[in-house]
Design an enzyme around this catalytic site. Structure first.
Site, PDB file in Angstrom:
ATOM      1  N   GLU A 146      30.778  27.521  60.551  1.00 17.09           N
ATOM      2  CA  GLU A 146      30.154  28.846  60.589  1.00 17.09           C
ATOM      3  C   GLU A 146      31.021  29.790  61.399  1.00 17.09           C
ATOM      4  O   GLU A 146      31.926  29.371  62.136  1.00 17.09           O
ATOM      5  CB  GLU A 146      28.752  28.772  61.197  1.00 17.09           C
ATOM      6  CG  GLU A 146      28.722  28.344  62.648  1.00 17.09           C
ATOM      7  CD  GLU A 146      27.317  28.273  63.211  1.00 17.09           C
ATOM      8  OE1 GLU A 146      26.369  28.636  62.510  1.00 17.09           O
ATOM      9  OE2 GLU A 146      27.175  27.852  64.374  1.00 17.09           O
ATOM     10  N   GLY A 330      21.806  29.501  67.199  1.00 19.89           N
ATOM     11  CA  GLY A 330      21.309  28.906  68.428  1.00 19.89           C
ATOM     12  C   GLY A 330      21.115  27.408  68.379  1.00 19.89           C
ATOM     13  O   GLY A 330      20.730  26.793  69.354  1.00 19.89           O
TER      14      GLY A 330
END
Length: 436
Positions: A146, A330
């Protein structure tokens, strides 16, 4: 002892005890510490309830060719983020279906839409990014997991782990057959600080301040002008428990302050945009250099939207080969294994719109190796896999690019049986690179 990926093989227990002792002392003396969640005042009162950060005892071997590849990608990704952020229609169109089923992404898009309506221009654009990779054992390709455009954490601690490992190898390298010079220097923290300082200078108001938005319940309200706003928080629905937080985010976005990230940079970092950019001919919309485009494509893992029936059916048949990702940052949000099949079947039953809240990604399988992991003062020897994050720093004013570079790295190592990789969440430890 060799440096081909086996230098974490079993060491004499006395040597391990000595290394762990040295590491814990060094961590305490040099600030390689974090707050202990068990102690109520930890993290709010200096020195209270601080414990060493979870660490790997020795640096992780990593092939130098792949290291250089990851570093070379950083400025290209920086430029890509900036170019994509300027295409408001692309962001709105790409996320329009996601907005219908994901309230959090929808609110971010609403703010973005209002900025487009008032033609709000960001003359100074600051990005502190981190692109995360794993080395896939089957294909021998470095594949991107990512791209983080908001709250790219651990720049400070990652630098300290590199220093710790170099220090240990300076002292014990002869016993271990290791050379401290093969642990790359890490300037992530100083480069981030330099970028913030340069952005502040570009704002041209010496009395203005730099504001950090942090978690939780931090309220910094003053009568001073704010030159730069850095979002350490704001990437999760938990950060917006009421309308006042959304109002504050809107107010900041509407202001003349330099935002790190701006709402458009934030949206570029969503999983859906990652998947859209991996489609054929989309990178060409934003970049002209064919070599740069080829370098980016080489690191893209397989990515599919859930309106791709073929990809969804294959994932239902072989769920172990895929990861299902919602539009969340997160850690702890992704879906693996048999849960991929269950979730996809459930989403199909609920209707096609629900599918838009997720993307499907090829699961990356790095080779595992043995390592010593140290948490809460206790070490254990286990099979592990690692994830490399490369920090990128980007600053542009209305006339020119001021900074665009690779600024440091983060190595996270976890037990190979663990799906998630977050350090703060308790899955991984901080590590550094040993170039082979």
């Amino acid at each position: 002892m060799t440096v081909d990926g086996t230098h974490h093989a079993a060491l004499a227990s006395g040597l391990v005890d000595e290394l762990v002792g040295e590491a814990l002392v060094w961590s305490s003396l040099h600030g390689l510490v974090v707050g202990d969640r068990i102690i109520q005042r930890s993290g709010t009162v200096p020195g209270v309830g601080m414990v060493h950060a979870p660490i790997a005892l020795l640096p992780m071997p990593f092939p130098e060719d792949y290291w250089r590849q990851a570093c070379e990608l950083a400025p290209i990704f920086n430029e890509l983020v900036d170019r994509v952020s300027l295409d408001g229609k692309f962001l709105q169109d790409s996320l329009s279906r996601t907005k219908k089923v994901d309230a959090f992404t929808g609110r971010l898009l609403d703010i973005h839409s209002e900025m487009l309506q008032i033609n709000k221009k960001e003359d100074i654009r600051l990005g502190l990014h981190r692109s995360d990779y794993m080395l896939d054992a089957e294909t021998n390709l470095l594949l991107q997991i990512e791209l983080n455009t908001i709250s790219s954490s651990f720049s400070g601690l990652s630098c300290l782990v590199s220093e710790l490992h170099r220090n240990l190898l300076d002292r014990y390298g002869n016993h271990l057959g290791l050379d401290s010079r093969k642990v790359p220097g890490n300037k992530a923290l100083s480069q981030s600080a330099e970028a913030l300082a340069k952005a502040w200078k570009e704002y041209c108001n010496s009395s203005a301040v730099v504001l950090f938005v942090v978690q939780p319940e931090e309220r910094n309200i003053g009568g001073q002008a704010v030159a730069v706003v850095y979002f350490r928080a704001g990437y999760s629905p938990r950060d917006y428990p009421s309308e006042s937080e959304w109002s504050a985010r809107f107010l900041i976005e509407k202001s003349n302050a330099v935002k790190c990230p701006s709402i458009s940079y934030h949206l570029v970092g969503t999983k859906k945009i990652q998947q859209e950019l991996a489609k054929p001919n989309v990178l060409e919309r934003f970049l002209e250099n064919e070599d740069d485009i080829a370098k980016l494509r080489k690191c893209f893992a397989g990515l599919w939207s859930l309106d791709n029936a073929e990809g969804v059916n294959r994932a239902i048949e072989r769920p172990e080969l895929f990861v299902l990702k919602p539009q969340r940052e997160g850690g702890g949000n992704n879906i693996y294994g048999e849960d991929v099949r269950k979730t996809l079947v459930k989403l199909q039953q609920e209707g096609s719109e629900e599918l838009a809240a997720y993307i499907l990604m090829q699961r990356i399988f790095p080779a595992s190796s043995l390592a010593y992991l140290v948490r809460d003062g206790i070490y254990h020897h286990d099979q592990v896999i690692s994830e490399l994050g490369i920090y990128g720093t980007y600053l542009r004013n209305k006339d020119e690019v001021v900074m665009n570079e690779q600024s440091g790295y983060l190595m996270r190592t976890k037990v190979s049986s663990s799906n998630e990789g977050g350090v703060a969440a308790g899955f991984a430890v901080l590590d550094s690179v040993y170039l082979t």
